[in-house]
Design an enzyme around this catalytic site. Structure first.
Site, PDB file in Angstrom:
ATOM      1  N   ARG A 146      -3.255  12.150   3.416  1.00 43.55           N
ATOM      2  CA  ARG A 146      -4.531  12.603   3.969  1.00 43.55           C
ATOM      3  C   ARG A 146      -4.972  13.969   3.489  1.00 43.55           C
ATOM      4  O   ARG A 146      -6.098  14.368   3.716  1.00 43.55           O
ATOM      5  CB  ARG A 146      -4.395  12.681   5.494  1.00 43.55           C
ATOM      6  CG  ARG A 146      -4.356  11.333   6.094  1.00 43.55           C
ATOM      7  CD  ARG A 146      -3.309  11.285   7.203  1.00 43.55           C
ATOM      8  NE  ARG A 146      -2.873   9.911   7.352  1.00 43.55           N
ATOM      9  CZ  ARG A 146      -3.494   9.032   8.098  1.00 43.55           C
ATOM     10  NH1 ARG A 146      -4.548   9.392   8.783  1.00 43.55           N
ATOM     11  NH2 ARG A 146      -3.079   7.794   8.168  1.00 43.55           N
TER      12      ARG A 146
ATOM     13  N   GLN B 121       9.949   6.658   4.608  1.00 40.92           N
ATOM     14  CA  GLN B 121       8.889   5.992   3.847  1.00 40.92           C
ATOM     15  C   GLN B 121       8.679   6.702   2.516  1.00 40.92           C
ATOM     16  O   GLN B 121       7.892   6.258   1.701  1.00 40.92           O
ATOM     17  CB  GLN B 121       7.576   6.042   4.633  1.00 40.92           C
ATOM     18  CG  GLN B 121       7.628   5.319   5.958  1.00 40.92           C
ATOM     19  CD  GLN B 121       6.278   5.386   6.665  1.00 40.92           C
ATOM     20  OE1 GLN B 121       5.415   4.546   6.484  1.00 40.92           O
ATOM     21  NE2 GLN B 121       6.094   6.399   7.478  1.00 40.92           N
TER      22      GLN B 121
ATOM     23  N   HIS C 261      10.225   2.331   1.054  1.00 37.80           N
ATOM     24  CA  HIS C 261       9.202   2.222   0.005  1.00 37.80           C
ATOM     25  C   HIS C 261       9.771   2.535  -1.377  1.00 37.80           C
ATOM     26  O   HIS C 261       9.031   2.825  -2.310  1.00 37.80           O
ATOM     27  CB  HIS C 261       8.005   3.117   0.330  1.00 37.80           C
ATOM     28  CG  HIS C 261       7.237   2.632   1.525  1.00 37.80           C
ATOM     29  ND1 HIS C 261       6.415   3.438   2.278  1.00 37.80           N
ATOM     30  CD2 HIS C 261       7.169   1.404   2.092  1.00 37.80           C
ATOM     31  CE1 HIS C 261       5.887   2.724   3.268  1.00 37.80           C
ATOM     32  NE2 HIS C 261       6.333   1.494   3.175  1.00 37.80           N
TER      33      HIS C 261
ATOM     34  N   CYS D 161      14.485  -9.182 -13.965  1.00 36.41           N
ATOM     35  CA  CYS D 161      15.803  -9.736 -14.300  1.00 36.41           C
ATOM     36  C   CYS D 161      16.920  -8.960 -13.611  1.00 36.41           C
ATOM     37  O   CYS D 161      18.089  -9.296 -13.788  1.00 36.41           O
ATOM     38  CB  CYS D 161      15.999  -9.704 -15.815  1.00 36.41           C
ATOM     39  SG  CYS D 161      16.134  -8.027 -16.487  1.00 36.41           S
TER      40      CYS D 161
HETATM   41  P1  NAD Z   1       0.631   9.781   6.108  1.00 41.47           P
HETATM   42  O1  NAD Z   1       0.086  10.650   5.012  1.00 41.47           O
HETATM   43  O2  NAD Z   1      -0.142   8.614   6.547  1.00 41.47           O
HETATM   44  O3  NAD Z   1       0.947  10.679   7.401  1.00 41.47           O
HETATM   45  C1  NAD Z   1       1.667  11.867   7.337  1.00 41.47           C
HETATM   46  C2  NAD Z   1       1.609  12.470   8.735  1.00 41.47           C
HETATM   47  O4  NAD Z   1       2.380  13.650   8.737  1.00 41.47           O
HETATM   48  C3  NAD Z   1       0.183  12.831   9.162  1.00 41.47           C
HETATM   49  O5  NAD Z   1      -0.026  12.385  10.485  1.00 41.47           O
HETATM   50  C4  NAD Z   1       0.171  14.357   9.061  1.00 41.47           C
HETATM   51  O6  NAD Z   1      -0.688  14.935  10.012  1.00 41.47           O
HETATM   52  C5  NAD Z   1       1.628  14.673   9.365  1.00 41.47           C
HETATM   53  N1  NAD Z   1       2.121  15.925   8.765  1.00 41.47           N
HETATM   54  C6  NAD Z   1       1.814  16.474   7.555  1.00 41.47           C
HETATM   55  N2  NAD Z   1       2.534  17.574   7.343  1.00 41.47           N
HETATM   56  C7  NAD Z   1       3.307  17.743   8.447  1.00 41.47           C
HETATM   57  C8  NAD Z   1       4.287  18.721   8.828  1.00 41.47           C
HETATM   58  N3  NAD Z   1       4.613  19.736   8.016  1.00 41.47           N
HETATM   59  N4  NAD Z   1       4.901  18.577  10.008  1.00 41.47           N
HETATM   60  C9  NAD Z   1       4.585  17.555  10.851  1.00 41.47           C
HETATM   61  N5  NAD Z   1       3.662  16.601  10.546  1.00 41.47           N
HETATM   62  C10 NAD Z   1       3.048  16.696   9.359  1.00 41.47           C
HETATM   63  O7  NAD Z   1       2.053   9.387   5.620  1.00 41.47           O
HETATM   64  P2  NAD Z   1       3.025   8.249   6.081  1.00 41.47           P
HETATM   65  O8  NAD Z   1       2.834   7.913   7.526  1.00 41.47           O
HETATM   66  O9  NAD Z   1       4.349   8.660   5.631  1.00 41.47           O
HETATM   67  O10 NAD Z   1       2.565   6.944   5.284  1.00 41.47           O
HETATM   68  C11 NAD Z   1       1.844   6.884   4.101  1.00 41.47           C
HETATM   69  C12 NAD Z   1       2.612   6.436   2.867  1.00 41.47           C
HETATM   70  O11 NAD Z   1       2.587   7.491   1.939  1.00 41.47           O
HETATM   71  C13 NAD Z   1       4.038   6.113   3.012  1.00 41.47           C
HETATM   72  O12 NAD Z   1       4.166   4.821   2.604  1.00 41.47           O
HETATM   73  C14 NAD Z   1       4.767   6.993   1.970  1.00 41.47           C
HETATM   74  O13 NAD Z   1       5.605   6.189   1.191  1.00 41.47           O
HETATM   75  C15 NAD Z   1       3.706   7.489   1.072  1.00 41.47           C
HETATM   76  N6  NAD Z   1       3.827   8.856   0.572  1.00 41.47           N
HETATM   77  C16 NAD Z   1       5.059   9.400   0.270  1.00 41.47           C
HETATM   78  C17 NAD Z   1       5.154  10.711  -0.168  1.00 41.47           C
HETATM   79  C18 NAD Z   1       6.499  11.298  -0.516  1.00 41.47           C
HETATM   80  O14 NAD Z   1       7.381  10.581  -0.985  1.00 41.47           O
HETATM   81  N7  NAD Z   1       6.724  12.577  -0.248  1.00 41.47           N
HETATM   82  C19 NAD Z   1       4.008  11.490  -0.281  1.00 41.47           C
HETATM   83  C20 NAD Z   1       2.749  10.890   0.017  1.00 41.47           C
HETATM   84  C21 NAD Z   1       2.677   9.565   0.453  1.00 41.47           C
END
Ligand code: NAD
Length: 255
Positions: free
Chosen positions: A31, A96, A114, A135
């Site tokens: 986001r 995730q 993931h 494979c």
């Molecule tokens: P999301 O982006 O939907 O939500 C992240 C949540 O964490 C939000 O509600 C946000 O407000 C909160 N947040 C952000 N920084 C924070 C902090 N410092 N402390 C507390 N809360 C905080 O992400 P999601 O729910 O993990 O799902 C989205 C998908 O994005 C997942 O499938 C994931 O695999 C993928 N993703 C992974 C990475 C990574 O590997 N670091 C990065 C981006 C997206």
């Protein structure tokens, strides 16, 4: 009851982490206004588009290289969760994320629902409907980077000639069954399910906290914005994971 109290009362804390646990390491969540997806269109990165388009694959490799070159390191939230496992108070965690930072922090049992950006895998010649059909060949991502450096912009599987992809779950790709099974089994044994930095809107992953609740676990949510499960949680802590977790974990472990 505080988060430290809940952790101190639990024998088997299972954390369930999302992108928010890594933002303080500098990796944007979905986001964020400065996030990767402001520069790349997520619709270009569905599994089927990857299979269909050499151009999408080449862009994906560029993006992967950029991600890996950034040299992200674990933050205090990852380190606190690792301390919990090392103290024998957590049988592991489910994430995730694809960034590998929990392992870098010292967590041993990490279920990556993931997948991981650190490996690549064969997904077969013409996989359909978001389902890899490779494979079984799999290598560290450095293999792919070396192929790119050698001038091949779209490396193929050296065993069967199938397409090669990062071992992550793309949009519209089915989850890896074994990881999902391991996650369900781990969450099912928790007496405290601790979600950290997840919006809890991505299914089926967001079902894990509900499953743990049904099995009698307590649920604590650490997130900097509301989630759809706040109403059913035993505790909601609104704050930054890197501030909240070290304090709560260390207080619980010192009792
Ligand atoms: P999301 O982006 O939907 O939500 C992240 C949540 O964490 C939000 O509600 C946000 O407000 C909160 N947040 C952000 N920084 C924070 C902090 N410092 N402390 C507390 N809360 C905080 O992400 P999601 O729910 O993990 O799902 C989205 C998908 O994005 C997942 O499938 C994931 O695999 C993928 N993703 C992974 C990475 C990574 O590997 N670091 C990065 C981006 C997206």
């Amino acid at each position: 009851m505080s988060l430290a109290d809940l952790i101190a009362d639990a024998d088997r804390v299972v954390a369930f982490t999302g992108a928010g646990v890594s933002t303080e390491s500098g990796i944007p969540d979905f986001r964020s206004p400065t996030g990767v997806w402001t520069r790349y269109d997520p619709q270009d990165f569905t599994f089927d588009r990857y299979v269909e388009s050499a151009e999408v694959r080449e862009r994906s490799w560029r993006m992967r290289r950029e991600f890996l070159a950034a040299g992200y390191t674990p933050n205090p939230a990852h380190l606190a969760l690792a301390r919990l496992e090392q103290a024998g108070r957590s049988p592991g965690l489910v994430t995730q994320n694809i960034d590998g930072l929990h392992q870098d922090a010292g967590s041993r049992h990490v279920v990556e629902i993931h997948g991981t950006a650190r490996d690549v895998m064969c997904i077969g010649h013409q996989p359909r409907h978001g389902t890899p059909d490779g494979c079984g060949w799999r290598m560290p991502v450095d293999w792919a980077l070396a192929q790119l450096d050698a001038g091949d912009p779209d490396p193929l599987c050296p065993l069967c000639g199938g397409l090669v992809k990062s071992a992550t779950v793309s949009f519209e790709q089915v989850l890896f069954g074994d990881a999902l099974e391991a996650a369900v089994s781990l969450a099912g044994t928790a007496d405290l399910l601790l979600t950290v930095g997840s919006s809890l809107v991505v299914y089926p992953a967001a079902d894990l906290p509900l499953l743990a609740l049904r099995n009698g676990a307590r649920l604590a949510i650490v997130n900097d914005e509301p989630t759809p499960l706040d109403d059913v949680a035993d505790l909601v802590v609104r704050g930054r994971a890197g501030d909240v977790l070290p304090e709560a974990v260390d207080a619980a472990l010192s009792r």
